[in-house]
Design a protein around this motif. Sequence first.
Motif, short mmCIF file in Angstrom:
data_model
loop_
_atom_site.label_atom_id
_atom_site.label_comp_id
_atom_site.label_asym_id
_atom_site.label_seq_id
_atom_site.Cartn_x
_atom_site.Cartn_y
_atom_site.Cartn_z
N PHE A 1 -1.78 63.33 62.89
CA PHE A 1 -1.36 61.98 62.53
C PHE A 1 -2.53 61.02 62.69
CE2 PHE A 1 0.32 57.79 63.68
CZ PHE A 1 1.09 57.55 62.56
N ASP A 2 -2.72 60.17 61.68
CA ASP A 2 -3.83 59.22 61.67
C ASP A 2 -3.27 57.83 61.41
OD1 ASP A 2 -6.12 57.76 61.39
OD2 ASP A 2 -6.96 58.93 59.75
N ALA A 3 -3.23 56.99 62.43
CA ALA A 3 -2.63 55.66 62.30
C ALA A 3 -3.40 54.76 61.35
CB ALA A 3 -2.54 54.99 63.68
N ARG A 4 -4.70 55.04 61.14
CA ARG A 4 -5.52 54.17 60.28
C ARG A 4 -5.66 54.72 58.86
NH1 ARG A 4 -10.47 53.47 61.06
NH2 ARG A 4 -10.52 51.27 60.51
N LEU A 5 -4.91 55.77 58.54
CA LEU A 5 -5.06 56.38 57.22
C LEU A 5 -4.73 55.39 56.10
CD1 LEU A 5 -5.58 58.84 55.44
CD2 LEU A 5 -3.18 59.50 55.78
N LEU A 6 -3.63 54.67 56.23
CA LEU A 6 -3.24 53.73 55.17
C LEU A 6 -4.26 52.61 55.02
CD1 LEU A 6 0.64 53.32 55.48
CD2 LEU A 6 -0.65 54.39 53.63
N VAL A 7 -4.87 52.20 56.13
CA VAL A 7 -5.87 51.14 56.06
C VAL A 7 -7.06 51.59 55.22
CG1 VAL A 7 -7.45 49.70 57.40
CG2 VAL A 7 -5.16 50.20 58.28
N ARG A 8 -7.50 52.84 55.43
CA ARG A 8 -8.62 53.35 54.65
C ARG A 8 -8.23 53.56 53.18
NH1 ARG A 8 -8.95 56.81 58.99
NH2 ARG A 8 -8.50 58.65 57.71
N LEU A 9 -7.01 54.04 52.97
CA LEU A 9 -6.59 54.29 51.60
C LEU A 9 -6.43 52.99 50.81
CD1 LEU A 9 -3.93 57.12 52.12
CD2 LEU A 9 -6.26 57.33 51.23
N ALA A 10 -6.07 51.91 51.50
CA ALA A 10 -5.90 50.63 50.81
C ALA A 10 -7.19 50.11 50.21
CB ALA A 10 -5.32 49.59 51.78
N ARG A 11 -8.34 50.68 50.63
CA ARG A 11 -9.63 50.28 50.07
C ARG A 11 -10.04 51.18 48.91
NH1 ARG A 11 -11.05 49.70 55.79
NH2 ARG A 11 -12.21 51.67 55.73
N ARG A 12 -9.18 52.12 48.53
CA ARG A 12 -9.47 53.04 47.43
C ARG A 12 -8.75 52.56 46.16
NH1 ARG A 12 -13.05 57.42 48.88
NH2 ARG A 12 -13.08 57.38 51.15
N PRO A 13 -9.50 52.22 45.10
CA PRO A 13 -8.85 51.77 43.86
C PRO A 13 -7.87 52.79 43.29
CG PRO A 13 -11.21 51.29 43.80
CD PRO A 13 -10.97 52.13 45.02
N ALA A 14 -8.21 54.07 43.39
CA ALA A 14 -7.31 55.10 42.84
C ALA A 14 -5.97 55.09 43.58
CB ALA A 14 -7.96 56.48 42.95
N TRP A 15 -6.01 54.91 44.89
CA TRP A 15 -4.77 54.86 45.66
C TRP A 15 -3.94 53.64 45.27
CZ3 TRP A 15 -2.07 57.90 48.95
CH2 TRP A 15 -1.07 57.29 49.70
N LEU A 16 -4.59 52.50 45.13
CA LEU A 16 -3.87 51.28 44.75
C LEU A 16 -3.27 51.41 43.35
CD1 LEU A 16 -6.33 48.60 46.16
CD2 LEU A 16 -4.20 49.43 47.18
N LEU A 17 -4.01 52.08 42.44
CA LEU A 17 -3.47 52.32 41.11
C LEU A 17 -2.23 53.21 41.20
CD1 LEU A 17 -3.71 52.05 38.05
CD2 LEU A 17 -5.26 54.02 38.06
N GLY A 18 -2.28 54.19 42.11
CA GLY A 18 -1.12 55.04 42.30
C GLY A 18 0.08 54.27 42.83
N ILE A 19 -0.15 53.33 43.72
CA ILE A 19 0.95 52.49 44.23
C ILE A 19 1.56 51.67 43.09
CG2 ILE A 19 1.51 50.56 45.75
CD1 ILE A 19 1.15 53.13 47.25
N ALA A 20 0.69 51.11 42.24
CA ALA A 20 1.17 50.33 41.09
C ALA A 20 2.01 51.20 40.16
CB ALA A 20 -0.01 49.71 40.35
N ALA A 21 1.54 52.43 39.91
CA ALA A 21 2.28 53.36 39.05
C ALA A 21 3.62 53.73 39.68
CB ALA A 21 1.45 54.61 38.79
N MET A 22 3.65 53.87 41.00
CA MET A 22 4.89 54.19 41.69
C MET A 22 5.91 53.06 41.54
SD MET A 22 5.41 55.37 45.66
CE MET A 22 4.75 53.83 46.30
N ILE A 23 5.42 51.83 41.68
CA ILE A 23 6.31 50.67 41.51
C ILE A 23 6.83 50.61 40.08
CG2 ILE A 23 6.40 48.14 41.52
CD1 ILE A 23 4.34 48.23 43.81
N GLY A 24 5.92 50.87 39.11
CA GLY A 24 6.35 50.90 37.72
C GLY A 24 7.41 51.96 37.47
N GLY A 25 7.23 53.14 38.07
CA GLY A 25 8.21 54.20 37.92
C GLY A 25 9.56 53.81 38.50
N PHE A 26 9.54 53.11 39.63
CA PHE A 26 10.79 52.67 40.26
C PHE A 26 11.52 51.67 39.34
CE2 PHE A 26 13.06 49.62 43.02
CZ PHE A 26 13.94 50.48 43.64
N ILE A 27 10.76 50.75 38.75
CA ILE A 27 11.36 49.76 37.85
C ILE A 27 11.96 50.45 36.62
CG2 ILE A 27 10.86 47.80 36.33
CD1 ILE A 27 8.76 46.91 38.40
#
Length: 328
Positions: free
Chosen positions: A46-72
């Motif tokens: 378990f890595d408590a800072r994993l999300l913090v590091r991932l939030a600086r990755r454009p590919a990860w943020l694009l994936g979050i946007a795609a996930m929100i789009g899929g939910f809509i």
Amino acid sequence: MQSGRAERRDTLMDKAILLAVAASVCTATASLCQRKGARDNETAGFDARLLVRLARRPAWLLGIAAMIGGFIFQITALRFGDLALVQPILAAELLLVFGYLAIAGTRRVTGRDLLAAAAMSAGIGVFLRLAAPSGGRLHAPGSAWLLAGLVTAGVVAAALTAAFAMGRRPGAPRGRRAAVLGAATGISWGFMAAVIKELSSHLGDGIDAIVSTWSLYLLLAAGAATMVLAAHALAAGPLAASQPGFTILDPLTASLLGVFLFGEHIQTGATALAGEALALAAVIAGAAALSRSCLVLGENQRPACPDQPAAGRAAHASDRQPVAASRP
């Protein structure tokens, strides 16, 4: 008059199908982008800072946007079509992911891999179509929610314990750890779907009713925990290992909770039960075949992996050892 109603019903069904396909494409894209963003942030525990590091990755943020789009897209599709129509189409997400891996992945996807993914995707789709959950009540009793929450939390905790124990063993295959974390994430998503159903019954009562109901805050807490789970699953190993858990256990868990919590009814006729059993057998057979794939086990676990490009082996040599949690 009847022809007009039939035409309108067909139009609504066409909209539901198109929206469900768009949702499936978005969720598959989300998994691919998030795995790309998490590839260099692998961790054995378990890595408590994993999300913090991932939030600086454009590919990860694009994936979050795609996930929100899929939910809509999914919510909109359910406005025009029944769950029994929409949910099986969403199961095509697994096949889309493997199709991408076959075209653009650095590891060779064999015909058996694609067949296993197709069997799992078709199996869960056919099961949901035949089971056709329907009816039920708007709200579940508090005691039922407490029991469902405790059981879900217990199963997820057991999966996390097993996954992180694997991470501490030298030479343990990352694919198996990713598969266990993917299964835990899928179960959590299924629980979230049940919470969303409870919350949706208050949407017509105004903002005051929404912010005063417990289901909103349970959804926020469960959503945050599930996002952390998904991040660890995608960072743990190959996407081919974690994706089946996302795609298969999410709707299965949601269906089971729908029956237990809301009293929904599934088809239990002899023909329906036989078809449902065969569909689940196809899912299990596909999962068993995929568990022996080089995509999941890694090259060090299968010495005879034919047609594996040298560049692919070099690019994924890190599959044998996890990257330190402190890596930026």
